[in-house]
Design a protein around this motif. Structure first.
Motif, PDB file in Angstrom:
ATOM      1  N   CYS A 163      23.095 -87.356 -14.419  1.00 56.22           N
ATOM      2  CA  CYS A 163      23.270 -87.582 -15.833  1.00 56.22           C
ATOM      3  C   CYS A 163      24.047 -89.039 -15.688  1.00 56.22           C
ATOM      4  O   CYS A 163      24.614 -89.421 -15.058  1.00 56.22           O
ATOM      5  CB  CYS A 163      24.323 -86.376 -16.361  1.00 56.22           C
ATOM      6  SG  CYS A 163      24.035 -84.847 -16.180  1.00 56.22           S
ATOM      7  N   PHE A 165      26.297 -90.527 -17.198  1.00 58.26           N
ATOM      8  CA  PHE A 165      27.635 -90.907 -17.491  1.00 58.26           C
ATOM      9  C   PHE A 165      28.309 -90.407 -16.297  1.00 58.26           C
ATOM     10  O   PHE A 165      29.726 -90.721 -16.091  1.00 58.26           O
ATOM     11  CB  PHE A 165      28.189 -90.157 -18.660  1.00 58.26           C
ATOM     12  CG  PHE A 165      27.933 -88.681 -18.735  1.00 58.26           C
ATOM     13  CD1 PHE A 165      28.648 -87.669 -17.999  1.00 58.26           C
ATOM     14  CD2 PHE A 165      26.734 -88.346 -19.473  1.00 58.26           C
ATOM     15  CE1 PHE A 165      28.210 -86.375 -17.995  1.00 58.26           C
ATOM     16  CE2 PHE A 165      26.471 -87.025 -19.350  1.00 58.26           C
ATOM     17  CZ  PHE A 165      27.060 -85.916 -18.570  1.00 58.26           C
ATOM     18  N   CYS A 166      27.814 -89.591 -15.030  1.00 64.20           N
ATOM     19  CA  CYS A 166      28.637 -88.700 -14.431  1.00 64.20           C
ATOM     20  C   CYS A 166      28.855 -89.338 -12.946  1.00 64.20           C
ATOM     21  O   CYS A 166      27.735 -89.822 -12.389  1.00 64.20           O
ATOM     22  CB  CYS A 166      28.069 -87.444 -14.351  1.00 64.20           C
ATOM     23  SG  CYS A 166      29.152 -86.276 -13.457  1.00 64.20           S
ATOM     24  N   ASN A 204      27.156 -77.609  -9.628  1.00 63.57           N
ATOM     25  CA  ASN A 204      26.044 -77.187 -10.275  1.00 63.57           C
ATOM     26  C   ASN A 204      25.407 -75.841  -9.642  1.00 63.57           C
ATOM     27  O   ASN A 204      24.524 -75.633  -9.184  1.00 63.57           O
ATOM     28  CB  ASN A 204      24.793 -78.208  -9.917  1.00 63.57           C
ATOM     29  CG  ASN A 204      23.940 -78.723 -10.998  1.00 63.57           C
ATOM     30  OD1 ASN A 204      23.193 -77.921 -11.598  1.00 63.57           O
ATOM     31  ND2 ASN A 204      24.213 -79.672 -11.376  1.00 63.57           N
ATOM     32  N   GLN A 268      27.046 -81.096 -23.606  1.00 67.09           N
ATOM     33  CA  GLN A 268      27.400 -82.729 -23.722  1.00 67.09           C
ATOM     34  C   GLN A 268      27.303 -83.197 -25.190  1.00 67.09           C
ATOM     35  O   GLN A 268      27.968 -83.843 -25.726  1.00 67.09           O
ATOM     36  CB  GLN A 268      26.662 -83.457 -22.709  1.00 67.09           C
ATOM     37  CG  GLN A 268      26.779 -82.879 -21.277  1.00 67.09           C
ATOM     38  CD  GLN A 268      28.193 -82.791 -20.800  1.00 67.09           C
ATOM     39  OE1 GLN A 268      29.299 -82.987 -21.362  1.00 67.09           O
ATOM     40  NE2 GLN A 268      28.192 -82.089 -19.543  1.00 67.09           N
ATOM     41  N   ARG A 280      19.667 -85.701 -19.538  1.00 71.43           N
ATOM     42  CA  ARG A 280      20.109 -84.379 -19.275  1.00 71.43           C
ATOM     43  C   ARG A 280      19.096 -83.556 -19.074  1.00 71.43           C
ATOM     44  O   ARG A 280      18.949 -82.340 -18.544  1.00 71.43           O
ATOM     45  CB  ARG A 280      20.883 -83.907 -20.506  1.00 71.43           C
ATOM     46  CG  ARG A 280      22.258 -84.360 -20.666  1.00 71.43           C
ATOM     47  CD  ARG A 280      23.161 -83.802 -19.682  1.00 71.43           C
ATOM     48  NE  ARG A 280      23.300 -82.415 -19.815  1.00 71.43           N
ATOM     49  CZ  ARG A 280      24.106 -81.594 -19.203  1.00 71.43           C
ATOM     50  NH1 ARG A 280      24.948 -81.988 -18.138  1.00 71.43           N
ATOM     51  NH2 ARG A 280      24.476 -80.266 -19.317  1.00 71.43           N
TER      52      ARG A 280
HETATM   53 FE1  SF4 Z   1      27.615 -84.583 -13.263  1.00 71.37          FE
HETATM   54 FE2  SF4 Z   1      27.025 -82.046 -14.201  1.00 71.37          FE
HETATM   55 FE3  SF4 Z   1      25.255 -83.881 -14.685  1.00 71.37          FE
HETATM   56 FE4  SF4 Z   1      25.663 -83.223 -12.111  1.00 71.37          FE
HETATM   57  S1  SF4 Z   1      24.957 -81.952 -13.887  1.00 71.37           S
HETATM   58  S2  SF4 Z   1      25.646 -85.342 -13.065  1.00 71.37           S
HETATM   59  S3  SF4 Z   1      27.727 -82.873 -12.210  1.00 71.37           S
HETATM   60  S4  SF4 Z   1      27.561 -83.592 -15.383  1.00 71.37           S
END
Ligand code: SF4
Ligand code: 5AD
Length: 439
Positions: A163, A165-166, A204, A268, A280
């Motif tokens: 994602c 932002f992550c 996940n 989100q 996403r």
């Molecule tokens: Fe981050 Fe969850 Fe997206 Fe994986 S699925 S990148 S842990 S927000």
């Protein structure tokens, strides 16, 4: 025999860090450490850190600063940083805060005892590798001490979703599932020690695909195998991605008696435009359809979520779509955050939303969620629910526990003991908890 050395661990962030801290304490138990609740009498201080948002990382540096006096008073005190800040900023931590002796990333915890020994011989130790070996196999088995009624158990780690932002795919690494037999062995051991409820953890978790007796096993397969363990009463899992919500897992919510009617399913954002920019890989409609299918399988399931407001380029219309999605879903619980740019992630480089706009959106969203949460909680009054009691409450004779839907429940003049699972009739609903009587 020499007195045991004392270990103080402070844990930040997610439930996986709570689990990892327990395992690190056990591993250092093999090096002669026992845990202490106060940093003042510790021989080693370990901060198990979180990097998910900027504030989380900043807290670590200010906490480290506070230990300066302790280190001056006791030069033998060793200070270590573990967790996702360690992974992301290992070298910088060593540079920025010279009192740190040890930095260990989440995939290298099994090397902690050796690293601790190196610090005792006057060296600094840094390990942020992603080694091929299975750290949980190398960590010492959990000792047979009695435990409280609930426990976390990590079954899957890392994430391949990226994602925008992550930081998780960078700090925890690629997605890896533990084999079924090891998880079942650990679960049986926890149950022997008094655990009645296990929460399966993974960044996940519903992408779980561990090796089982007949090839790869899904999370639903794992849950069904856990369902057969006598003495285990409840199973939960967190955190799930909408795209990995497979048919067998949805069905299990309707048919597996120990699987609790609660699902944390972050969306989100409710705007397709933003979801796309977040990478996403699902839409608002696919998410809403999924919620419908879950409710068809288990009508009383409580849905929980995560939201980010102020993601780069989020417009008023995008935000209105998020509020609309929240109205449609009806969340029983939710966590919401202002977007925080994380270095190295794609979204950090994009045009940012003004902080005051993001603040106002966060407030509006949180007010809506609080209303929904409260309504869902109030609707429990008059119902009889299962409560797993965990510990005495603040008042004499009172016991507190969690309902099947994860609501906090307290019962006055309660004969139940920690670990008892009882039917409780809910009589009133307060700001943060329900009150009930044994049914
Ligand atoms: Fe981050 Fe969850 Fe997206 Fe994986 S699925 S990148 S842990 S927000
Ligand atoms: N900014 C704000 N919130 C974030 N989260 C993850 N990364 C960020 C970020 N950069 C939130 C997501 C995720 C939860 C654990 O933290 O909502 O689901």
């Amino acid at each position: 025999m020499a007195d045991p050395k004392k270990l103080f661990i402070k844990t930040y962030g997610c439930q996986m860090n709570v689990y990892d801290s327990e395992r690190m304490a056990e591993a250092l138990g093999g090096s002669g450490y026992v845990e202490t609740r106060t940093p003042e009498d510790a021989d080693m201080i370990l901060l198990n850190t979180c990097h998910i948002r900027e504030k989380a990382a900043e807290k670590v540096y200010s906490e480290l600063g506070r230990y300066k006096g302790l280190k001056a008073a006791n030069p033998d005190l060793k200070i270590g940083v573990a967790g996702c800040v360690a992974q992301a900023e290992g070298d910088e931590i060593m540079r920025r805060q010279p009192l740190v002796d040890l930095v260990v990333g989440p995939q290298a915890y099994h090397r902690l005892p050796e690293m601790e020994a190196r610090t005792r011989s006057g060296h600094k130790a840094l390990d942020t590798d992603f080694p091929a070996e299975d750290k949980f196999e190398h960590l010492k088995a959990r000792p047979k001490a009695a435990r409280g009624p609930t426990a976390f158990l990590t079954v899957q780690e890392g994430c391949d979703k990226f994602c925008a932002f992550c930081v998780v795919p960078y700090t925890r690494g690629a997605e890896v599932s533990r084999p079924v037999d090891r998880i079942l062995g650990e679960a049986r051991d926890l149950v022997e020690r008094g655990v009645r409820e296990i929460t399966l953890l993974g960044q996940n978790v519903n992408a779980y695909h561990g090796a089982g007796p007949d090839g790869e096993t899904t999370l639903a397969g794992l849950i069904w195998a856990l369902n057969d363990i006598d003495g285990l009463e409840r199973i939960r899992f967190t955190t799930s991605h909408p795209n990995d919500m497979s048919d067998d897992l949805i069905a299990a919510h309707g048919t597996c008696e120990k699987l609790m009617p609660y699902l944390h399913l972050p969306v989100q954002s409710g705007s397709d435009r933003i979801l796309k920019r977040m990478n996403r890989a699902h839409t608002r409609d696919s998410y809403l359809a999924l919620i419908d299918r879950l409710r068809a399988a288990r009508p009383d399931i409580l849905i929980s979520g995560d939201f980010i407001v102020g993601f780069p380029e989020e417009s008023d219309e995008d935000f209105a779509d998020t509020l609309d999605l929240i109205e449609r879903v009806g969340y029983g619980q939710a966590f919401s955050f202002k977007y925080s740019p994380r270095p190295g992630t794609p979204a950090a480089e994009r045009p940012q939303v003004a902080p005051d706009v993001a603040d106002a959106r966060l407030q509006e969203l949180q007010a809506l969620i609080t209303r929904q949460q409260r309504a869902r909680q109030d609707a429990m009054v008059g119902q009889t629910v299962g409560v797993l009691f965990e510990k005495p409450g603040r008042l004499p004779g009172q016991m507190v526990g969690k309902s099947d839907h994860l609501h906090a429940v307290h019962v006055d003049d309660c004969a139940a003991r920690p670990g008892d699972l009882c039917a409780v009739r809910i009589v009133s609903s307060g700001p943060n908890s329900l009150a009930g009587i044994l049914a």
